[in-house]
Design an enzyme around this catalytic site. Sequence first.
Site, PDB file in Angstrom:
ATOM      1  CG  ASP A 151     -67.703 -19.908  48.325  1.00 37.63           C
ATOM      2  OD1 ASP A 151     -67.893 -19.922  49.547  1.00 37.63           O
ATOM      3  OD2 ASP A 151     -67.677 -20.947  47.641  1.00 37.63           O
ATOM      4  CG  HIS A 214     -70.443 -22.080  50.152  1.00 34.55           C
ATOM      5  ND1 HIS A 214     -69.122 -22.170  50.505  1.00 34.55           N
ATOM      6  CD2 HIS A 214     -70.938 -23.335  50.253  1.00 34.55           C
ATOM      7  CE1 HIS A 214     -68.821 -23.435  50.793  1.00 34.55           C
ATOM      8  NE2 HIS A 214     -69.914 -24.167  50.659  1.00 34.55           N
ATOM      9  CD  GLU A 278     -68.785 -27.751  51.727  1.00 35.98           C
ATOM     10  OE1 GLU A 278     -67.936 -28.623  51.876  1.00 35.98           O
ATOM     11  OE2 GLU A 278     -68.503 -26.587  51.361  1.00 35.98           O
TER      12      GLU A 278
HETATM   13  C1  ACM Z   1     -68.030 -28.633  47.252  1.00 36.36           C
HETATM   14  O1  ACM Z   1     -66.894 -29.070  47.092  1.00 36.36           O
HETATM   15  N1  ACM Z   1     -68.382 -28.100  48.420  1.00 36.36           N
HETATM   16  C2  ACM Z   1     -69.013 -28.676  46.188  1.00 36.36           C
END
Ligand code: ACM
Length: 514
Positions: A151, A214, A278
């Site tokens: 991440d 991420h 995201e």
């Molecule tokens: C997430 O909670 N962004 C998968």
Amino acid sequence: MNIIPRPSSVKLAGEGKFCFGKKTEIVCPLPAAAAVLKKCAEASAANGGGVITFVPEKTGCDYRLTVTEDGMRAEAQSVAGFMHAAATAAQLVTAYPDGVPCAVIEDSPRFKCRAVLLDVCRHFYGVPVVKKFIDAMALFKFDYLHLHLSDDQGFRLQIDGLPLLHEIGSRRSSTCGDGKEHSGYYTKEQVADIVAYAGARGIEVIPEIDVPGHMAAAIAAYPELSCSGEKTEVATWFGIHDKVLCAGKESTYDFLWKLLSETAEMFPCKYFHLGGDEVPKITWDECDLCKATMRREGLKNYEQLQGYFTNKAVKMLEKLGKTAVLWNESLYSGLVDKSAVIQYWARGAHSESTVARAVAEDGRKVIVSLCNNYYFDYPNGLTPLKKAYSFEPVLPEFGANGEDGVFGVECTLWTEHIADEKTLFERTYPRAAAVAESGWSDPAKDYADFKARLAAVLPLLDLFDIPHATIKESDPGPFARIKQLAAWGAVNQRGANKDSARNWRSIQRIPKDI
Ligand code: ACM
Ligand code: ZN
């Protein structure tokens, strides 16, 4: 009987009882299953005896456990089946210290997948904590540990072909302005240790390499992975970041192949999570190479560019013998290979219709993890035990294929705001027991009955030194709920990077065709 998850069938057999105790003999070919019951016996204050025997046997179910006055007989055909029988037996001897009623239990799960996500990126947890996490999962018959390994705030694996990922990507200089370094990664030997430990308990480990978003930690290690190639740092704030992989450079895909193939080798599980959640497209909109790729491939918008990127990664996994799992945003492009399993976490405007279509029309498999019910990094006041328990994972939007389309359930422990082991476990339990039950048992719900069974089996967690909230704490009253809600909002806001709100808004819009 006091068992969680509630078994498929329990037939009481007369008035007799089995008296367990320090002297009970455990005869079991699976050391991990034997160890659970030996620990119960050592701690028992009762004076019983008898024998608990585990026998490899075809049963037509996951496991059968027969309780007689002389002891227990567990029959199963797999490591998982033996562990499930051991979990049931351990719960019974905990819940009935004065004697377990004689009975025949025949049991099988409703869904194949009953998973827990552990985010080791936002805060790193070493091997002993991960093993304890696995121990607790085994007591409630979970069968997949989803390890979130990459991440923005940290990359947590040793990849020999890409050594800067752990040398640079596993360290951040500060967390939300605290000025203290936070670091950690798993060596290959440690991964092998975790995978073997889980496997010995009937649990598989699904690795997650979250792409193309991420990725700030990986980009800090290899800046050429981003569109601009700018040198940046491992993220020190939470929220949504706009540093994503460039989808237009061939070198990105070379990197991805090295990363996925070396990771796939470490994790024998058939499933491999590719993330895909995201992903702000802000840098793609400024990148000649991304735009040239779109023209070359006839892609109309940036969602389709993500779809193109994802399909290349899905194909790499296919070559490696793996099935991809993707967060639900990955479906927005409408292009993603139908072999991928979808993990449904956000019921936003676009996701509800895309996931519905994917399950109802395309026959895709889905893991249900809706954040409002199954995100246990959220405090108890936001997602109380009752809310988690009452949730039925076969959702109306899945249509007639729902029961077949649901591969399983998963609760998540994101760790932006979970910095220590005690909080980690207290957020997980007892709420995860509710998810275990929804994934295993038939859909009938009776909260009072669930709470009564929970109260009887929770001392088992104490025996294994696994911290947990009390039932009362996990179902707080209205004042405590409002207080926790307000505090949670403030914590999230304080911890987010300065562009997070803008980045969040950008991913809520389906981009226009260009
Ligand atoms: C997430 O909670 N962004 C998968
Ligand atoms: Zn680019």
